[in-house]
Design a protein around this motif. Structure first.
Motif, PDB file in Angstrom:
ATOM      1  N   ARG A 170       0.863  -1.170   0.000  1.00  0.00           N
ATOM      2  CA  ARG A 170       0.000   0.000   0.000  1.00  0.00           C
ATOM      3  C   ARG A 170       0.905   1.227   0.000  1.00  0.00           C
ATOM      4  NH1 ARG A 170      -3.378  -2.818   4.101  1.00  0.00           N
ATOM      5  NH2 ARG A 170      -5.412  -3.260   3.165  1.00  0.00           N
ATOM      6  N   GLU A 175      -5.471   2.489   2.492  1.00  0.00           N
ATOM      7  CA  GLU A 175      -5.790   2.308   1.077  1.00  0.00           C
ATOM      8  C   GLU A 175      -6.036   0.836   0.753  1.00  0.00           C
ATOM      9  OE1 GLU A 175      -3.144   6.077  -0.617  1.00  0.00           O
ATOM     10  OE2 GLU A 175      -2.347   4.044  -0.713  1.00  0.00           O
ATOM     11  N   ARG A 177      -5.539  -2.685  -1.342  1.00  0.00           N
ATOM     12  CA  ARG A 177      -4.522  -3.401  -2.109  1.00  0.00           C
ATOM     13  C   ARG A 177      -5.026  -3.740  -3.512  1.00  0.00           C
ATOM     14  NH1 ARG A 177      -3.115  -5.848   2.968  1.00  0.00           N
ATOM     15  NH2 ARG A 177      -0.965  -5.278   3.505  1.00  0.00           N
TER      16      ARG A 177
END
Length: 417
Positions: A170, A175, A177
């Motif tokens: 990441r 966030e 993957r």
């Protein structure tokens, strides 16, 4: 998959540096295959200078056009996976190497801290040279034993492994993957992302038109020119003066690239930290001019295999050290909001130089042969050296903030030492 909180680039300096290293190793694989192994195979089988120069110029051409990729990446991205990582994983859907290259360059500008940039430069181009060296040696043997198809398959297999590594990462905390996984856009990315074409174009060109940036472009062009020229000279000198076949040429070039890559990883980054990007770049321009002048003055030794080794080890080492020294200046000139585009334009300028160098080599028989080619390189290195001596480029981060704040102003003129 690693649990949350692991393999996040923004939280680990070591992970950032290793990731840039391994991704640049991956970039080096197709370069070693198409820019060294294939030309050596051609030269050993009787291809002319014009043919080798044409093939090198043609294979380098897509790298000069990658600025288009940068505009696309700054405009369109799946930010829940980070600003750049979704494009790096574009290997999965057969994206061109240039898309991966632009994404990694943008990632380097986005994610690296200022005090990491000299080391990052060494890791990036040291890694690329190691990838080139491995690809040159291994694919050179594969071509000699099984033909070009085997070399292509080996390169594809290695790139697939690197893609798997990228899927574990990441860029920043929280966030995703993968597009269908859990996660959201990081606030920093949301803040700086330009979601329309006009702001990207405006910010990019206003940053590029700052005087320091305009002076930097010819320096990059000169660096690319010598790479394209010497990449073409190497197989021709090895085959026509020394009498080696493609296996011997690629083995020697691969070993020289490996040594150069290690120098870039170690000495290159240290010199940049110790003496600064500008002073180190000036020193290597001067050394390169002395090296080319030595080659011009010793034509009687070109048929000696030991002298040929001196040539290839010398130019590969000087090239990586010059590149590592100069790269932080490119990073510091970039506006973070259009980093992929602006940094890519800088790299595309260098790649245009590679194409021009290889193309000019194709006319070497009409221009005075190999000695004249060394003379052309010396003249262009003198231009680069003169610019580096007279112009003052940014030494630290903060210039990108200045460039961003000067979106409506012409910017400061570079000071003269």
């Amino acid at each position: 998959m690693a649990p949350d909180g692991k393999f996040i680039l923004a939280q680990s300096s070591r992970l950032r540096l290793f990731t840039l290293f391994i991704l640049y190793v991956a970039q080096g694989v197709p370069i070693g295959l198409f820019w060294t192994a294939i030309p050596a195979w051609m030269a050993a089988n009787g291809a002319s200078a014009a043919d080798v120069g044409y093939v090198l110029g043609l294979t380098a051409l897509p790298w000069t056009l990658k600025l288009v990729n940068g505009f696309i990446m700054d405009r369109y991205t799946f930010m829940a996976m980070g600003r750049r990582r979704c494009w790096i994983a574009g290997f999965v859907v057969n994206m061109a190497t240039t898309f991966q290259d632009v994404a990694v360059d943008g990632l380097a500008v986005d994610i690296m801290e200022e005090d990491e940039r000299a080391r990052a430069s060494g890791m990036m181009f040291g890694g690329q040279y190691i990838g080139i060296a491995a690809a040159t040696g291994i694919t050179g043997m594969a071509i000699a034993m099984f033909g070009p198809s085997a070399a292509y398959l080996l390169a594809a297999g290695f790139i697939a492994l690197i893609t798997a590594y990228v899927l574990l990462l990441r860029e920043r905390e929280g966030e995703r993957r993968l597009p269908w996984g859990e996660g959201t856009v990081h606030p920093r990315n949301r803040e700086i992302h330009l979601g329309a074409w006009w702001p990207i174009l405006k910010n990019t060109f206003k940053s590029l038109l700052l005087p320091a940036s305009l002076l930097w472009l010819p320096v990059l062009l000169v660096r690319g020119f010598h790479y394209g020229m010497f990449t073409a000279i190497t197989p021709m000198m090895g085959a026509n003066y020394v009498g080696w076949d493609e296996a011997a040429i690629t083995a020697a070039a691969g070993t020289a690239q490996l040594v150069a890559g290690i120098l870039g990883l170690t000495l290159g980054g240290w010199l940049g930290d110790r003496f600064g990007a500008k002073r180190t770049t000036i020193a290597f321009f001067a050394l390169y001019m002395a090296f080319s002048a030595t080659m011009m003055a010793t034509q009687a030794l070109w048929g000696d295999s030991r002298y040929f080794l001196f040539f290839i080890y010398g130019w590969f080492a000087l090239d990586i050290l010059l590149t590592v020294a100069a790269l932080p200046i490119s990073m510091r000139l970039c506006d973070a909001s259009v980093a992929a585009t602006q940094f890519t334009i800088y790299m595309a300028c260098s790649n245009l130089g590679i194409t021009l160098g290889a193309t000019v080599f194709g006319f070497s028989d009409r221009l005075g042969g190999l000695p004249a080619m060394f003379g052309v390189v010396i003249a262009l290195h003198f231009v680069g050296l003169l610019i580096m001596l007279l112009a003052r480029f940014p030494r630290r981060a903060g210039y990108e903030d200045l460039a961003g704040s000067l979106a409506e102003a012409p910017g400061p003129a570079p000071r003269v030492n």
